[in-house]
Design an enzyme around this catalytic site. Structure first.
Site, PDB file in Angstrom:
ATOM      1  N   HIS A 288       1.168  -1.278  -0.280  1.00  0.00           N
ATOM      2  CA  HIS A 288      -0.085  -0.162  -0.023  1.00  0.00           C
ATOM      3  C   HIS A 288       1.144   1.513   0.169  1.00  0.00           C
ATOM      4  CE1 HIS A 288      -2.724   3.067   1.475  1.00  0.00           C
ATOM      5  NE2 HIS A 288      -2.209   3.151   2.236  1.00  0.00           N
TER       6      HIS A 288
ATOM      7  N   GLU B 240      -6.047   8.907   0.715  1.00  0.00           N
ATOM      8  CA  GLU B 240      -6.301   7.774   0.356  1.00  0.00           C
ATOM      9  C   GLU B 240      -7.319   7.117  -0.836  1.00  0.00           C
ATOM     10  OE1 GLU B 240      -4.169   5.573   2.221  1.00  0.00           O
ATOM     11  OE2 GLU B 240      -3.688   6.943   3.173  1.00  0.00           O
TER      12      GLU B 240
ATOM     13  N   HIS C  21       0.746   5.286  -1.858  1.00  0.00           N
ATOM     14  CA  HIS C  21       0.816   6.855  -2.377  1.00  0.00           C
ATOM     15  C   HIS C  21       2.447   7.186  -2.711  1.00  0.00           C
ATOM     16  CE1 HIS C  21      -1.534   7.276   1.264  1.00  0.00           C
ATOM     17  NE2 HIS C  21      -0.867   5.891   1.568  1.00  0.00           N
TER      18      HIS C  21
ATOM     19  N   SER D  10      -3.562   0.600  -4.314  1.00  0.00           N
ATOM     20  CA  SER D  10      -2.689  -0.269  -4.191  1.00  0.00           C
ATOM     21  C   SER D  10      -3.408  -1.817  -3.312  1.00  0.00           C
ATOM     22  CB  SER D  10      -1.838   0.155  -2.739  1.00  0.00           C
ATOM     23  OG  SER D  10      -3.495   0.558  -1.584  1.00  0.00           O
TER      24      SER D  10
HETATM   25  N1  TIH Z   1      -6.955  -1.101   1.428  1.00  0.00           N
HETATM   26  C1  TIH Z   1      -5.633  -1.191   1.087  1.00  0.00           C
HETATM   27  C2  TIH Z   1      -5.419  -2.249   0.205  1.00  0.00           C
HETATM   28  O1  TIH Z   1      -5.600  -3.369   0.464  1.00  0.00           O
HETATM   29  O2  TIH Z   1      -4.189  -2.364  -0.223  1.00  0.00           O
HETATM   30  C3  TIH Z   1      -4.601  -0.683   2.235  1.00  0.00           C
HETATM   31  C4  TIH Z   1      -5.075   0.766   2.830  1.00  0.00           C
HETATM   32  C5  TIH Z   1      -5.587   1.479   2.353  1.00  0.00           C
HETATM   33  C6  TIH Z   1      -6.136   2.195   3.538  1.00  0.00           C
HETATM   34  C7  TIH Z   1      -6.495   1.782   4.483  1.00  0.00           C
HETATM   35  S1  TIH Z   1      -5.147   0.760   4.189  1.00  0.00           S
HETATM   36 FE   FE2 Z   2      -2.644   4.853   2.989  1.00  0.00          FE
END
Ligand code: TIH
Ligand code: FE2
Length: 313
Positions: free
Chosen positions: A177, A222, A182, A241
């Site tokens: 992630h 996010e 990011h 991600s």
């Molecule tokens: N859900 C995302 C992923 O599976 O890559 C990870 C996160 C995004 C936001 C907070 S945790």
């Molecule tokens: Fe994040």
């Protein structure tokens, strides 16, 4: 790691806070969750090898000091497999569903499905691009600390891998992630400036404002999406991600609502699963300008020495 799951307790509403004058004064030791202690519903809860791995990697973050190189992790073949699975799936989705800023920055990092990138190496590329750097962290920081870090162009990042049983989506931030979601976006100058402004706004924010900024961060950095070429593209790291979430977004099953940064935003939680609603910017330029204008209203009274420290003066 990004922002938190729960509303700050009433008791915290008037808690005094100190404005950090440097990154050294940003507290990265208070971890709210997603560290080495896994909850019962975590996919790795019954996997002792995975749990030990989390402990080891979290300890490296705990003992890391600013200025030292970020320790390199020798990812296991199983961890590399998770990376390969996620990256291969995502790479097929990005050309159609990632925003143009992401696609422009992606090649700068030389991501390969065969190797999990090291924070230290990506941090160096990022610093050349926008002055941002990565600092390893053991888990979820308090929102104030996490946002304060952004004021010093520092992104706190986890370094452990999600559990192999759930590659398409994990409720917690992990190295996939952070690095795929990011890092490429933070190499875009306009985006990096926006994130920097959110960080600066957090320095003088009271608890209520911190909570609102956390939601602003959550629904943009996010989970934000942006109109582009007649469609909607992802720029939020949580969408970029997760190939499960990116497919969900691309399928158009979630509601799209315009973002009004000054209006109350819905509560957020790490336990929500795929978003049922995305906040959409009409264009990245316009959206970023609005967000930055809002942030500037919060940092009107920032002392001059802090302005210098964060590069505003
Ligand atoms: N859900 C995302 C992923 O599976 O890559 C990870 C996160 C995004 C936001 C907070 S945790
Ligand atoms: Fe994040």
């Amino acid at each position: 790691a990004p922002a938190p799951a729960t509303q700050p307790a009433e008791a915290q509403a008037t808690r005094p806070f100190r404005i950090p004058r440097s990154l050294e004064e940003v507290d990265n030791g208070q971890i709210l969750g997603f560290s080495a202690d896994l909850s019962e519903d975590h996919p790795g809860f019954h996997d002792p090898v995975y749990k030990q791995r989390r402990v080891d990697i979290c300890n490296l973050a705990r003992t890391h000091r600013i200025g030292q190189p970020i320790p390199r992790i020798d990812y296991s073949p199983e961890e590399v497999d998770v990376w390969r699975t996620v990256m291969t799936e995502l790479q097929q989705l990005f050309p159609q569903h990632a925003c143009k800023e992401f696609l422009r920055c992606w090649p700068m990092f030389g991501f390969s499905p065969d190797e999990v990138p090291q924070l230290e190496d990506l941090s160096a590329v990022l610093t050349r691009a926008t002055g941002f750097q990565i600092r390893p962290v053991a888990g979820l920081l308090r929102p104030r600390d996490f946002l304060n870090g952004l004021a010093f162009r520092t992104f706190h990042s986890t370094q452990y891998m999600r559990h192999h049983s759930s590659p398409r989506y994990t409720p917690e931030p992990d190295v996939v992630h952070e690095l795929i979601g990011h890092v490429p976006m933070l190499a875009d100058p306009a985006y990096a400036d926006l994130v920097h402004q959110i960080g600066i706004a957090s320095l003088t924010a009271d608890e209520k404002q911190i909570w609102h900024l956390t939601k602003v961060y959550w629904y943009t950095v996010e989970f934000g999406v942006v109109r582009e070429g007649g469609g909607v593209k992802a720029f939020g790291a949580g969408v970029l991600s997760s190939f499960g979430e990116l497919q969900h977004m691309a399928a158009g099953r979630a509601e799209l609502v315009p973002l009004d940064v000054a209006a109350p935003l819905p509560r957020m939680s790490y336990k929500d699963g795929y978003q049922q609603r995305y906040f959409v910017l009409d264009s990245f330029e316009e959206g970023a300008a609005h967000l930055k204008a809002y942030c500037r209203t919060l940092h009107q009274h920032l002392p001059d020495d802090v302005r210098v420290a964060v590069g505003l003066l």
